[in-house]
Scaffold this motif. Sequence first.
Motif, PDB file in Angstrom:
ATOM      1  N   LEU A 203      41.694  46.340  30.348  1.00  0.00           N
ATOM      2  CA  LEU A 203      41.612  46.815  31.730  1.00  0.00           C
ATOM      3  C   LEU A 203      40.899  45.836  32.657  1.00  0.00           C
ATOM      4  O   LEU A 203      40.389  46.220  33.708  1.00  0.00           O
ATOM      5  CB  LEU A 203      40.949  48.199  31.812  1.00  0.00           C
ATOM      6  CG  LEU A 203      41.813  49.373  31.336  1.00  0.00           C
ATOM      7  CD1 LEU A 203      41.023  50.675  31.390  1.00  0.00           C
ATOM      8  CD2 LEU A 203      43.078  49.510  32.194  1.00  0.00           C
ATOM      9  N   THR A 204      40.862  44.559  32.309  1.00  0.00           N
ATOM     10  CA  THR A 204      40.332  43.594  33.264  1.00  0.00           C
ATOM     11  C   THR A 204      41.253  43.520  34.475  1.00  0.00           C
ATOM     12  O   THR A 204      42.480  43.442  34.328  1.00  0.00           O
ATOM     13  CB  THR A 204      40.169  42.188  32.656  1.00  0.00           C
ATOM     14  OG1 THR A 204      39.803  41.267  33.706  1.00  0.00           O
ATOM     15  CG2 THR A 204      41.458  41.698  32.022  1.00  0.00           C
ATOM     16  N   PRO A 205      40.693  43.529  35.686  1.00  0.00           N
ATOM     17  CA  PRO A 205      41.558  43.450  36.876  1.00  0.00           C
ATOM     18  C   PRO A 205      42.218  42.094  37.048  1.00  0.00           C
ATOM     19  O   PRO A 205      43.138  41.962  37.859  1.00  0.00           O
ATOM     20  CB  PRO A 205      40.576  43.733  38.019  1.00  0.00           C
ATOM     21  CG  PRO A 205      39.246  43.356  37.477  1.00  0.00           C
ATOM     22  CD  PRO A 205      39.289  43.693  36.014  1.00  0.00           C
ATOM     23  N   PHE A 206      41.772  41.086  36.302  1.00  0.00           N
ATOM     24  CA  PHE A 206      42.379  39.769  36.427  1.00  0.00           C
ATOM     25  C   PHE A 206      43.708  39.677  35.685  1.00  0.00           C
ATOM     26  O   PHE A 206      44.348  38.625  35.664  1.00  0.00           O
ATOM     27  CB  PHE A 206      41.429  38.691  35.915  1.00  0.00           C
ATOM     28  CG  PHE A 206      40.126  38.617  36.681  1.00  0.00           C
ATOM     29  CD1 PHE A 206      40.058  39.030  38.003  1.00  0.00           C
ATOM     30  CD2 PHE A 206      38.979  38.137  36.082  1.00  0.00           C
ATOM     31  CE1 PHE A 206      38.861  38.968  38.718  1.00  0.00           C
ATOM     32  CE2 PHE A 206      37.786  38.066  36.785  1.00  0.00           C
ATOM     33  CZ  PHE A 206      37.727  38.490  38.102  1.00  0.00           C
ATOM     34  N   SER A 207      44.147  40.760  35.058  1.00  0.00           N
ATOM     35  CA  SER A 207      45.410  40.816  34.323  1.00  0.00           C
ATOM     36  C   SER A 207      46.321  41.867  34.958  1.00  0.00           C
ATOM     37  O   SER A 207      45.974  42.503  35.957  1.00  0.00           O
ATOM     38  CB  SER A 207      45.138  41.193  32.859  1.00  0.00           C
ATOM     39  OG  SER A 207      44.753  42.563  32.775  1.00  0.00           O
ATOM     40  N   ASP A 208      47.485  42.087  34.337  1.00  0.00           N
ATOM     41  CA  ASP A 208      48.383  43.131  34.832  1.00  0.00           C
ATOM     42  C   ASP A 208      47.802  44.527  34.651  1.00  0.00           C
ATOM     43  O   ASP A 208      48.298  45.491  35.248  1.00  0.00           O
ATOM     44  CB  ASP A 208      49.741  43.041  34.123  1.00  0.00           C
ATOM     45  CG  ASP A 208      50.629  41.957  34.711  1.00  0.00           C
ATOM     46  OD1 ASP A 208      50.300  41.454  35.806  1.00  0.00           O
ATOM     47  OD2 ASP A 208      51.636  41.608  34.077  1.00  0.00           O
ATOM     48  N   ASP A 209      46.740  44.668  33.856  1.00  0.00           N
ATOM     49  CA  ASP A 209      46.062  45.959  33.741  1.00  0.00           C
ATOM     50  C   ASP A 209      45.510  46.416  35.092  1.00  0.00           C
ATOM     51  O   ASP A 209      45.207  47.597  35.281  1.00  0.00           O
ATOM     52  CB  ASP A 209      44.916  45.880  32.734  1.00  0.00           C
ATOM     53  CG  ASP A 209      45.401  45.831  31.289  1.00  0.00           C
ATOM     54  OD1 ASP A 209      46.613  46.007  31.062  1.00  0.00           O
ATOM     55  OD2 ASP A 209      44.560  45.602  30.393  1.00  0.00           O
ATOM     56  N   ALA A 210      45.355  45.483  36.021  1.00  0.00           N
ATOM     57  CA  ALA A 210      44.853  45.827  37.349  1.00  0.00           C
ATOM     58  C   ALA A 210      45.688  46.919  38.007  1.00  0.00           C
ATOM     59  O   ALA A 210      45.171  47.735  38.779  1.00  0.00           O
ATOM     60  CB  ALA A 210      44.837  44.588  38.236  1.00  0.00           C
ATOM     61  N   PHE A 211      46.987  46.934  37.712  1.00  0.00           N
ATOM     62  CA  PHE A 211      47.857  47.918  38.361  1.00  0.00           C
ATOM     63  C   PHE A 211      47.567  49.336  37.867  1.00  0.00           C
ATOM     64  O   PHE A 211      47.839  50.298  38.570  1.00  0.00           O
ATOM     65  CB  PHE A 211      49.317  47.525  38.164  1.00  0.00           C
ATOM     66  CG  PHE A 211      49.698  46.301  38.955  1.00  0.00           C
ATOM     67  CD1 PHE A 211      50.259  46.425  40.209  1.00  0.00           C
ATOM     68  CD2 PHE A 211      49.452  45.030  38.455  1.00  0.00           C
ATOM     69  CE1 PHE A 211      50.578  45.303  40.960  1.00  0.00           C
ATOM     70  CE2 PHE A 211      49.759  43.902  39.194  1.00  0.00           C
ATOM     71  CZ  PHE A 211      50.334  44.039  40.452  1.00  0.00           C
ATOM     72  N   LYS A 212      47.015  49.462  36.673  1.00  0.00           N
ATOM     73  CA  LYS A 212      46.573  50.781  36.208  1.00  0.00           C
ATOM     74  C   LYS A 212      45.382  51.242  37.030  1.00  0.00           C
ATOM     75  O   LYS A 212      45.312  52.391  37.490  1.00  0.00           O
ATOM     76  CB  LYS A 212      46.232  50.736  34.720  1.00  0.00           C
ATOM     77  CG  LYS A 212      47.430  50.481  33.814  1.00  0.00           C
ATOM     78  CD  LYS A 212      47.008  50.388  32.370  1.00  0.00           C
ATOM     79  CE  LYS A 212      48.219  50.221  31.462  1.00  0.00           C
ATOM     80  NZ  LYS A 212      49.014  49.021  31.750  1.00  0.00           N
ATOM     81  N   LEU A 213      44.409  50.366  37.230  1.00  0.00           N
ATOM     82  CA  LEU A 213      43.235  50.711  38.016  1.00  0.00           C
ATOM     83  C   LEU A 213      43.631  51.101  39.436  1.00  0.00           C
ATOM     84  O   LEU A 213      43.052  52.019  40.033  1.00  0.00           O
ATOM     85  CB  LEU A 213      42.260  49.535  38.050  1.00  0.00           C
ATOM     86  CG  LEU A 213      41.773  49.012  36.690  1.00  0.00           C
ATOM     87  CD1 LEU A 213      40.895  47.789  36.885  1.00  0.00           C
ATOM     88  CD2 LEU A 213      41.032  50.098  35.921  1.00  0.00           C
ATOM     89  N   SER A 214      44.633  50.413  39.970  1.00  0.00           N
ATOM     90  CA  SER A 214      45.120  50.725  41.312  1.00  0.00           C
ATOM     91  C   SER A 214      45.840  52.074  41.338  1.00  0.00           C
ATOM     92  O   SER A 214      45.633  52.889  42.257  1.00  0.00           O
ATOM     93  CB  SER A 214      46.063  49.610  41.774  1.00  0.00           C
ATOM     94  OG  SER A 214      46.637  49.895  43.013  1.00  0.00           O
TER      95      SER A 214
END
Length: 490
Positions: A43-54
């Motif tokens: 879940l680092t925002p520097f990866s595509d996991d950022a879209f989950k956080l968004s």
Amino acid sequence: MRHRITLIAACALLLTGCFAQSAEEPSGGRIKLAMLQPPRSGLTPFSDDAFKLSRWSTAETLVTLDADGNARPGLATGWRRISDHAWEFTVRPGVTFHDGTALTAAAVTNTLTRATAATPKPRILDGVELTAETAGDTVIVTTATPDPLVPQRLSSPQLAILAASAYRADGKVDPVGTGTGPFELVAVNGTTTATLDRYDGYWGEKAAAEGIDVSFVPDGTARAAAIRGGEAHIAEAVPVSQAALLDPATISEVPMPRTNTLYLNTEAGPFRDQALRAAAREAIDADEIVRSVYEGRADVAEGLLGPALPWAAAGRTPLTGRTEPADPNGTAITLATFSDRAELPEVASVLQQQLEDAGFTVTQVVREYAHIEEDALAGRFDAFILSRATVLDSGDPAAYLQSDFTCAGSFNIAQLCDGGVDAAVRTAAGTEAGDGRRAAILAAEAAVLRTDAAIPMLHERVIQGDATSVVGSAKDPRERTLITSATRLR
């Protein structure tokens, strides 16, 4: 005590075991969400996991985008260009991170500086030299070359602003309890579940729901069944094959900026001849592909840019100066695609028949994407079917046109190198945001289409499942938002 979703290993087979409580039972305002992909990078925002956080409304950016891709205030209340290379952003006052610390210009500078030093660098900064420095209540963002899209770049979820406590000495980023959004991420159970609670100190509209219980369910049949059986309130990315099995009242479809395109190799093989490329163009019946493969849940392409960008259809003019097709006369071609997206092998089979009916002799190659990308980019196929996002992280199509169709493009499967195309794309990339830039992008699209290096066939749709008890979930073509402050249960 918070209700938690438990995902068992046999979820795809024992669907009722995916969730511990039926979504039809009283939930206390907690929304149960079934998501397609588990976190790939912690879940680092520097990866595509950022879209989950968004999509969970837990991490926010300085800038947001409207439906047309125009920059709008987020954690920045405003901005101005102060030189060819520099922009000044005013940080919103009165915002606190979930750990209780205040949002300041220094906190923004910290995030942006760490993003530029990350390995790998966030995709939105690929090829971009960017620096940030604090100036009172503002942040000065400077780029090595003039960049009219700096505000749009800062809308990328990969540049979400987190508290200083999120950034560890080993370079890893922990988003738990460090965002600014209406929901606080309070727990992550590896690649299985995540839990978010309403953040009552939110600077904007307070969340209507008490929280979000996320379960990662990669199997599309299981996600659809969770909606059908009442085990989830919201399921993202429902497969086309499952949509017809759900109550129409629980399904929504939104055009997404993703185009299913046939790329033709312009450098080697028979499609060096543009007249043969034109013959392939004329052979394709996109209506049949949409009807038979997508069951009508897609849009026939009029260009590379589809209905998710309303301005594209409104500004597009009839294409002239196209090459007349030649007779294929049995020309042998290799048609390739990948199996990761369920519809693409079916598209390949329909397309093979259409091309053979037109006089081509077709050999088909289908592999997993990881095993075919290198050959595709090296030009080892005559034709390649690709489902491709046409607006990348900045919300602007110029980056897609540059990467896919210019001589130096990093994703140039068509091996296209055309001076007119390069010039048109350069003009688009250098034009200020607004109507002028959109017109230049459409001119670049027309230049690409005249080469017949890429034949757009259809535009895909986001298919989302919502229980009838859900009110106000977002239907976002860019897949940046899903649960917002307004989302609630009846």
